[in-house]
Design an enzyme around this catalytic site. Structure first.
Site, PDB file in Angstrom:
ATOM      1  N   CYS A   1       0.826  -1.203   0.000  1.00 48.22           N
ATOM      2  CA  CYS A   1       0.000   0.000   0.000  1.00 48.22           C
ATOM      3  C   CYS A   1       0.860   1.253   0.000  1.00 48.22           C
ATOM      4  O   CYS A   1       0.342   2.355  -0.174  1.00 48.22           O
ATOM      5  CB  CYS A   1      -0.932   0.012   1.209  1.00 48.22           C
TER       6      CYS A   1
ATOM      7  N   SER B   1     -14.603   9.707  -0.337  1.00 47.47           N
ATOM      8  CA  SER B   1     -13.381   8.864  -0.265  1.00 47.47           C
ATOM      9  C   SER B   1     -13.522   7.729   0.746  1.00 47.47           C
ATOM     10  O   SER B   1     -12.701   7.554   1.619  1.00 47.47           O
ATOM     11  CB  SER B   1     -12.119   9.688   0.006  1.00 47.47           C
ATOM     12  N   ASP B   2     -14.588   6.983   0.599  1.00 47.29           N
ATOM     13  CA  ASP B   2     -14.816   5.841   1.487  1.00 47.29           C
ATOM     14  C   ASP B   2     -14.065   4.615   0.970  1.00 47.29           C
ATOM     15  O   ASP B   2     -13.416   4.649  -0.070  1.00 47.29           O
ATOM     16  CB  ASP B   2     -16.320   5.552   1.611  1.00 47.29           C
TER      17      ASP B   2
ATOM     18  N   GLY C   1     -10.988 -12.770 -14.025  1.00 47.60           N
ATOM     19  CA  GLY C   1     -10.077 -11.668 -13.789  1.00 47.60           C
ATOM     20  C   GLY C   1      -9.448 -11.187 -15.072  1.00 47.60           C
ATOM     21  O   GLY C   1      -9.891 -11.530 -16.168  1.00 47.60           O
TER      22      GLY C   1
ATOM     23  N   THR D   1      -5.432 -10.202 -16.702  1.00 44.68           N
ATOM     24  CA  THR D   1      -3.984 -10.215 -16.494  1.00 44.68           C
ATOM     25  C   THR D   1      -3.297  -9.539 -17.666  1.00 44.68           C
ATOM     26  O   THR D   1      -3.591  -9.856 -18.814  1.00 44.68           O
ATOM     27  CB  THR D   1      -3.474 -11.672 -16.374  1.00 44.68           C
TER      28      THR D   1
ATOM     29  N   ASP E   1     -10.572   0.795   7.240  1.00 42.87           N
ATOM     30  CA  ASP E   1      -9.390  -0.020   7.491  1.00 42.87           C
ATOM     31  C   ASP E   1      -8.146   0.853   7.310  1.00 42.87           C
ATOM     32  O   ASP E   1      -8.116   1.752   6.481  1.00 42.87           O
ATOM     33  CB  ASP E   1      -9.340  -1.296   6.640  1.00 42.87           C
TER      34      ASP E   1
END
Lengths: 347, 199
Positions: free
Chosen positions: A16, A47-48, A136, A138, A224
């Site tokens: 992060c 901005s949640d 997904g 890639t 978080d």
């Protein structure tokens, strides 16, 4: 079987810490057209952690995406951490994750085992969260990256936004701080193996247990703690709620030994970005050592939940959390808005 | 003697590492050339932690940070503050919810007493691993067992419960203590543990 590739050597930023700074992000998004929809209960204007869209009277869809470059060398562990981190945003909204899509960048240096290891880590972590990965996308890139786009559900009346801290609420944090400092020290070979093991363990631990316990109490707001650090995320919580958040730094759980590493100057660039973003809204009252202040700005990867709970429920929530999460701690409280600052840091 | 380290173009934490190596080598006048403000700030913190002075000046393409003074003795390492892990304790593998053969009822009582005794011990195990029928203990209804396991958890014992096994017995939602885990982690603990006890 094991791949010899050291994933972190293929990336410039880790985890992060690679996140674009909060202030910069706001500038980048400025002026973009926004559409409103009565069913869009949480959009990007606050901005949640995730967006929430109402489907019926008792069901809302929670959507989020998160991905980043490797924070550990082991592909399987990187997959687990990236998945736990992405899924966490749904937990932070009070929701339950159900479906996910892989988001992946593969670099030419990664062999088949490495790619497979990352994906297997993601699948197993998602499964542990009761989430199915259904596909997904890639692409090739110079640096590897991995994460998930996650969909989950929440009752529209029980959404936990990140900006609703109420004066009088007590703040509880469910994971120790110091991830950014640990991974920075690890790059230099200066992280104690036991510290590193604990950091990895913590990063790949889902916030599911914390979420499942928290929803039974009168929680006003939740987020978080990730790339913006404890104080960056506290600032979002304070500003949105029109309140001031008081952090009691002496009660904060830190990973063992990170204070000495922070004192030594093993601080990631993201720490300085977060400090730059939140410092002008923050007042330090009393003696708080610089290394502790730095750790409050330290960017976390797959950090814990920061929960603002009504004072009457605080002890019951804390003791229920501590049963399953020994690290959980009361780290501060919420006050009426002060004129001169949104955050107060105390010893 | 004065030394100069060229850390231009080197990303954090390398400037700090190179400076620290020089200080560890007994140097007390170290100048580090860096190309970003973050490295300057980190080097100032390094100097401060060593009881030394730091001054920075701009140089072409970056900054020169000079660290000087008498280095103070290294501080004692701080004790682990959070989430302690019981060092040196054994890893206990529990593959069923009773002990021994002969009487099932006696075996279940023995298991209850065994966990209670572990919880009371001054040297609790570092790790408990529950598989197959063993998962019925952390996911069961016996208050004394749950109590013992929670007490072990508080003492820093790690408790891993096999998720596949919980699922097999339909107990996925029932696990009351410990971390729901997988074969990879459990096998990892077994292979790296200094001492494994199987019950």
């Amino acid at each position: 079987m094991a791949s010899d590739i050291q994933l972190t050597k293929l990336a410039e930023c880790a985890g992060c810490g690679a996140k674009v700074g909060a202030g910069v992000l706001a500038q980048l998004l400025e002026g973009l057209p926004t559409r409103t929809d009565p069913k869009l209960l949480v959009g990007y204007d606050t901005s949640d952690d995730a967006s929430v869209y109402q489907l019926s009277d008792d069901l809302a869809l929670v959507q989020t995406v998160d991905f980043f470059p490797p924070i550990v060398d082991d592909p399987y562990l990187f997959g687990q951490i990236a998945a736990a981190n992405a899924i966490s945003d749904v937990y932070a909204m009070g929701g339950e994750p159900r479906l996910a899509l892989n988001v992946m960048c593969v670099s030419p240096q990664m062999d088949r085992e490495a790619v497979h290891g990352v994906l297997r880590g993601g699948y197993e972590k998602a499964y542990e969260a009761g989430t199915i990965i259904t596909g997904g996308h890639t692409i090739q890139d110079k640096e590897p990256k991995y994460g998930l786009a996650v969909s989950g559900f929440v009752h529209p009346g029980r959404i936990l936004r990140n900006d609703r801290a109420r004066p009088g609420d007590v703040l509880i944090l469910t994971k120790a701080l110091g991830i950014g400092v640990t991974t920075t020290a690890a790059k230099a070979g200066l992280a104690d193996p036991e510290l590193y093991r604990q950091a990895v363990e913590q990063m790949r631990t889902l916030n599911k247990t914390a979420r499942d316990i928290m929803v039974n109490f009168d929680v006003g707001s939740c987020t978080d703690v990730t790339g913006f650090g404890l104080l960056g995320h506290s600032l979002e919580m304070a500003r949105g709620g029109g309140a001031t958040v008081v952090i009691e730094s002496g009660h904060i759980p830190f990973l063992p030994g990170v204070r000495a590493l922070a004192e030594m100057g093993l601080l990631p660039e993201g720490m300085y970005r977060n400090r730059h973003f939140a410092e002008s809204s923050t007042r330090v009252e009393g003696e708080v050592p610089l290394a502790i202040q730095d750790l409050l700005y330290d960017p976390q990867t797959s950090g814990g939940l920061l929960i603002a709970v009504a004072e009457k429920d605080a002890q019951a929530l804390l003791s229920a959390l501590k049963d399953r999460i020994p690290c959980a701690a009361q780290v501060g409280y919420v006050e009426a808005k002060r004129a001169d600052c949104s955050i107060v840091v105390k010893p | 003697m004065a030394v100069e380290i060229n850390a231009m173009g080197k990303a954090c934490p390398m400037p700090v590492v190179l400076a620290k190596q020089a200080l560890d080598g007994g140097e007390n006048d170290v100048t580090v050339l860096v190309d970003n403000q973050i490295a300057v700030e980190n080097l100032k913190r390094l100097a401060e932690s060593q009881g030394m002075a730091a001054e920075s000046a701009t140089r072409e393409g970056g900054f020169a940070v000079r660290i000087t003074g008498e280095r103070k003795a290294a501080p004692a390492p701080e004790p682990a503050a959070c989430c302690p892990t019981a060092a040196g304790g054994a890893t206990v593998f529990i593959g069923k919810d009773f002990i021994g053969d002969g009487s099932r009822e006696l075996g279940e009582n023995l298991m209850k007493m065994f966990l209670y005794t572990l919880a009371q011990s001054d040297t609790p195990p570092a790790c408990l691993l529950f598989m197959n029928g063993g998962v019925k203990l952390p996911a069961g209804e016996e208050p004394q067992v749950i109590e013992s396991l929670k007490s072990l958890l508080d003492k820093g014992c790690e408790i891993l419960v096999c998720g596949t096994c919980l699922n097999y017995f339909g107990l996925t939602e029932q696990c009351k203590v410990g971390t729901v885990s997988n074969m990879y982690d459990i096998a990892g603990r077994l292979l790296t543990a200094p001492r494994v006890v199987t019950v």
